[in-house]
Scaffold this motif. Structure first.
Motif, PDB file in Angstrom:
ATOM      1  N   PRO A 366     -36.861  32.067  18.174  1.00  0.00           N
ATOM      2  CA  PRO A 366     -35.632  31.761  18.346  1.00  0.00           C
ATOM      3  C   PRO A 366     -35.154  30.569  17.456  1.00  0.00           C
ATOM      4  N   VAL A 367     -33.695  30.881  17.306  1.00  0.00           N
ATOM      5  CA  VAL A 367     -33.150  29.786  16.575  1.00  0.00           C
ATOM      6  C   VAL A 367     -32.032  28.970  17.495  1.00  0.00           C
ATOM      7  N   VAL A 368     -32.310  27.747  17.591  1.00  0.00           N
ATOM      8  CA  VAL A 368     -31.445  27.214  18.753  1.00  0.00           C
ATOM      9  C   VAL A 368     -31.044  25.733  18.035  1.00  0.00           C
ATOM     10  N   ASP A 369     -31.583  25.376  16.863  1.00  0.00           N
ATOM     11  CA  ASP A 369     -31.162  24.265  16.251  1.00  0.00           C
ATOM     12  C   ASP A 369     -31.657  24.186  14.801  1.00  0.00           C
ATOM     13  N   TYR A 370     -31.310  22.905  14.138  1.00  0.00           N
ATOM     14  CA  TYR A 370     -31.743  22.878  12.728  1.00  0.00           C
ATOM     15  C   TYR A 370     -33.069  23.323  12.380  1.00  0.00           C
ATOM     16  N   ASN A 371     -33.908  22.470  13.241  1.00  0.00           N
ATOM     17  CA  ASN A 371     -35.485  22.530  12.918  1.00  0.00           C
ATOM     18  C   ASN A 371     -35.824  24.178  12.964  1.00  0.00           C
ATOM     19  N   SER A 372     -35.217  24.836  14.006  1.00  0.00           N
ATOM     20  CA  SER A 372     -35.760  26.147  14.130  1.00  0.00           C
ATOM     21  C   SER A 372     -34.846  27.169  12.879  1.00  0.00           C
ATOM     22  N   ALA A 373     -33.925  26.895  12.823  1.00  0.00           N
ATOM     23  CA  ALA A 373     -33.209  27.532  11.595  1.00  0.00           C
ATOM     24  C   ALA A 373     -33.944  27.427  10.491  1.00  0.00           C
ATOM     25  N   VAL A 374     -34.378  26.240   9.996  1.00  0.00           N
ATOM     26  CA  VAL A 374     -34.965  26.157   8.657  1.00  0.00           C
ATOM     27  C   VAL A 374     -36.416  26.721   8.531  1.00  0.00           C
ATOM     28  N   LYS A 375     -36.689  27.408   9.747  1.00  0.00           N
ATOM     29  CA  LYS A 375     -38.167  28.180   9.556  1.00  0.00           C
ATOM     30  C   LYS A 375     -37.778  29.513   8.859  1.00  0.00           C
ATOM     31  N   SER A 376     -36.431  29.804   8.708  1.00  0.00           N
ATOM     32  CA  SER A 376     -36.221  30.986   8.101  1.00  0.00           C
ATOM     33  C   SER A 376     -36.886  31.170   6.514  1.00  0.00           C
ATOM     34  N   ASP A 377     -37.254  32.490   6.262  1.00  0.00           N
ATOM     35  CA  ASP A 377     -37.823  32.870   5.114  1.00  0.00           C
ATOM     36  C   ASP A 377     -36.516  33.073   3.914  1.00  0.00           C
ATOM     37  N   THR A 378     -36.290  32.059   3.248  1.00  0.00           N
ATOM     38  CA  THR A 378     -34.932  32.040   2.417  1.00  0.00           C
ATOM     39  C   THR A 378     -35.256  33.156   1.321  1.00  0.00           C
ATOM     40  N   LYS A 379     -36.407  33.084   0.820  1.00  0.00           N
ATOM     41  CA  LYS A 379     -36.661  33.971  -0.155  1.00  0.00           C
ATOM     42  C   LYS A 379     -36.610  35.425   0.005  1.00  0.00           C
ATOM     43  N   LEU A 380     -37.024  35.766   1.326  1.00  0.00           N
ATOM     44  CA  LEU A 380     -36.840  37.185   1.755  1.00  0.00           C
ATOM     45  C   LEU A 380     -35.363  37.440   2.117  1.00  0.00           C
ATOM     46  N   PHE A 381     -34.647  36.476   2.753  1.00  0.00           N
ATOM     47  CA  PHE A 381     -33.220  36.546   2.587  1.00  0.00           C
ATOM     48  C   PHE A 381     -32.565  36.637   1.197  1.00  0.00           C
ATOM     49  N   ALA A 382     -32.968  36.190   0.375  1.00  0.00           N
ATOM     50  CA  ALA A 382     -32.370  36.390  -0.900  1.00  0.00           C
ATOM     51  C   ALA A 382     -32.429  37.730  -1.218  1.00  0.00           C
ATOM     52  N   LYS A 383     -33.387  38.504  -1.416  1.00  0.00           N
ATOM     53  CA  LYS A 383     -33.946  39.786  -1.467  1.00  0.00           C
ATOM     54  C   LYS A 383     -33.070  40.610  -0.709  1.00  0.00           C
ATOM     55  N   TYR A 384     -33.003  40.282   0.441  1.00  0.00           N
ATOM     56  CA  TYR A 384     -32.162  41.083   1.698  1.00  0.00           C
ATOM     57  C   TYR A 384     -30.796  41.332   1.039  1.00  0.00           C
ATOM     58  N   PHE A 385     -30.208  39.943   0.693  1.00  0.00           N
ATOM     59  CA  PHE A 385     -28.553  39.801   0.541  1.00  0.00           C
ATOM     60  C   PHE A 385     -28.376  40.715  -0.991  1.00  0.00           C
ATOM     61  N   HIS A 386     -29.616  40.699  -1.772  1.00  0.00           N
ATOM     62  CA  HIS A 386     -28.886  41.231  -3.199  1.00  0.00           C
ATOM     63  C   HIS A 386     -28.990  42.824  -2.691  1.00  0.00           C
ATOM     64  N   GLU A 387     -29.958  43.385  -1.759  1.00  0.00           N
ATOM     65  CA  GLU A 387     -30.227  44.734  -1.683  1.00  0.00           C
ATOM     66  C   GLU A 387     -28.742  45.309  -0.833  1.00  0.00           C
ATOM     67  N   MET A 388     -28.324  44.063  -0.352  1.00  0.00           N
ATOM     68  CA  MET A 388     -26.962  44.766   0.631  1.00  0.00           C
ATOM     69  C   MET A 388     -25.753  44.600  -0.354  1.00  0.00           C
ATOM     70  N   LEU A 389     -25.858  43.532  -1.318  1.00  0.00           N
ATOM     71  CA  LEU A 389     -24.767  43.647  -2.272  1.00  0.00           C
ATOM     72  C   LEU A 389     -24.776  44.686  -3.185  1.00  0.00           C
ATOM     73  N   ASN A 390     -25.851  45.006  -3.576  1.00  0.00           N
ATOM     74  CA  ASN A 390     -26.209  46.212  -4.632  1.00  0.00           C
ATOM     75  C   ASN A 390     -25.402  47.507  -4.050  1.00  0.00           C
ATOM     76  N   GLN A 391     -25.355  47.581  -2.649  1.00  0.00           N
ATOM     77  CA  GLN A 391     -24.741  48.698  -1.879  1.00  0.00           C
ATOM     78  C   GLN A 391     -23.379  48.540  -1.476  1.00  0.00           C
ATOM     79  N   GLY A 392     -23.096  47.568  -1.975  1.00  0.00           N
ATOM     80  CA  GLY A 392     -21.311  47.135  -1.610  1.00  0.00           C
ATOM     81  C   GLY A 392     -21.205  46.627  -0.211  1.00  0.00           C
ATOM     82  N   ILE A 393     -22.315  45.883   0.150  1.00  0.00           N
ATOM     83  CA  ILE A 393     -21.895  45.001   1.602  1.00  0.00           C
ATOM     84  C   ILE A 393     -22.171  43.608   1.123  1.00  0.00           C
TER      85      ILE A 393
END
Ligand SMILES: *Cc1c(COP(=O)(O)O)cnc(C)c1O
Length: 428
Positions: A366-393
């Motif tokens: 669960p993300v409830v503050d800064y410390n829990s937010a930064v546990k996110s895998d930003t590399k995975l997010f970047a990949k996801y972002f580009h997959e979405m973008l390539n499909q027009g999202i």
């Protein structure tokens, strides 16, 4: 997807604009790749210079509650432009604007218009300092209040001593006056106040955070924060630059049921033009010049074009309160759709949503503050972002941001997004 024209514009821009952009997050630095140069927007969509279409979920980072280029705002602007663009003298529309803001947000008894969210937060803190005669402020790790010097501070190693600048160019002097607490952690606030007795002028907070990704404050935390500020003669500032008029007509303070002393606005309040505002208790706002000694001014503040666009947006909100129920329904629909995608790949990535603001965090806790937010895998997010973008999202090009749904997003838009989300998740 062909984005050649965007690429070459970006190359050209980088030579003459720092990083090629006029605000850092636009450069796609945290997700890699080249930013998309936009040509025009309409409703839930925008179109890039290469002719590609995107369903847009950033809405200019918040302002476009009614989607891109709504006809009622366009009309207001065209009417206003007939009379001239700026006068540097008072106009009737500024009175109308102040009336409507004070009506929609009851805690705001008086309001001053400025030109950006940054200006609003800097000015609100100055007013709080002038009013209390105290100098230090408390902010929360991970909350963003614009790029004013005394906000660009994070916790130092000895959290009870000094904050440290997050940017070169910010002085130690600034850092010394800004204390950093943990979001949703009332003990961290109490400790700071105890160690700096009678020195704290203001506590500033995003009551629902957008800028570490979407994170709601706990009811007990925000209630206690209100009580402590009242008891200690500390001005409580809700930074509602993002949440104001987005979560409810009365902002986050309406849904949380908490009354701040001052509130800052931006984004939606300008209807897509550069506007900010700060306001609140009369006795504090009367400290602001020329009625009081706290100086704050602006050549283009209350600009007629900006006021007409903003007033058109706020009138639409006033006349159509049902939009917030509709936005909640759309938000829930998209949330459920994205979550079922997450479930089907056997993950437990966290999706935080409040109304039409949401963030998919690539972490399973669960993300409830800064410390829990930064546990996110930003590399995975970047990949996801580009997959979405390539499909027009078009999602925000950074993990720690909120995405926004507008009144113009259709069921078809949401269904396409849910479908592309599933494909993108499966490809990770
Ligand atoms: C966007 C934002 C700001 C800064 O506003 P600008 O108009 O970019 O200066 C301040 N506070 C919050 C909560 C914001 O989301």
């Amino acid at each position: 997807m062909n984005t050649e024209k965007s690429k070459s514009l970006f190359e050209e821009a980088k030579k003459i604009i720092p990083g090629g952009v006029n605000s850092p997050v636009r450069a796609f630095k945290s997700v890699g790749g080249n930013p998309i140069f936009v040509q025009r927007g309409s409703g839930s969509k925008f179109y890039d210079v290469d002719g590609n279409e995107y369903i847009d979920y950033i809405g200019s980072w918040g302002p476009h509650l009614f989607g891109h280029n709504p006809s009622f705002i366009k009309k207001a602007l065209l009417n206003a432009i007939e009379n001239g663009t700026s006068f540097g003298a008072p106009t009737e529309i500024e009175v109308q604007m102040a009336k409507l803001i004070t009506e929609l947000v009851p805690s705001v008894e008086m309001v001053r218009m400025v030109n950006s969210g940054t200006e609003a937060t800097m000015s609100a803190v100055r007013a709080a300092r002038g009013f209390t005669g105290k100098e230090k402020i408390i902010k929360f790790e991970g909350c963003y209040h614009g790029h004013g010097d005394f906000f660009l501070i994070k916790a130092g190693s000895g959290a009870l001593t000094f904050g440290v600048p997050t940017s070169p160019g910010v002085t130690k002097g600034n850092a010394a006056d800004t204390l950093i607490a943990d979001f949703n952690n009332i003990e961290s606030v109490k400790k700071l106040i105890q160690a700096n007795k009678n020195e704290i002028a203001a506590v500033i907070i995003e009551p629902v955070v957008g800028n570490m990704g979407t994170v709601r404050s706990n009811d007990s935390f925000i209630k206690e924060l209100r009580e402590i500020c009242s008891n200690e003669n500390i001005v409580l500032i809700f930074d509602e630059v993002m949440t104001g008029f987005r979560l409810a007509k009365g902002g986050a303070q309406e849904i949380l049921g908490i009354t701040p002393d001052l509130t800052t606005f931006g984004k939606i309040i300008g209807g897509g033009l550069p506007v900010g505002a700060y306001g609140g208790k009369k006795e504090i706002m009367e400290m602001v010049s020329p009625s009081g000694p706290v100086y704050q001014a602006g050549t283009l503040s209350g600009n007629p074009l900006a006021m007409n666009a903003g007033l058109a947006a706020l009138n639409q909100i006033k006349n159509h309160p049902e939009i917030y129920t509709q936005l909640e329904e759309k938000g829930k629909y998209l949330e459920d759709g994205i979550k079922s995608g997450i479930k089907s790949i056997g993950k437990n990535y966290q999706l935080n949503r409040v109304g039409s603001m949401m963030t998919l965090f690539f972490t399973e806790e669960p993300v409830v503050d800064y410390n829990s937010a930064v546990k996110s895998d930003t590399k995975l997010f970047a990949k996801y972002f580009h997959e979405m973008l390539n499909q027009g999202i078009y999602f925000p090009p950074a993990q720690f941001e909120a995405m926004f749904i507008s009144t113009e997003h259709t069921k078809e838009d949401l269904d396409k997004t849910i479908e592309v989300n599933l494909k993108a998740l499966k490809s990770l």
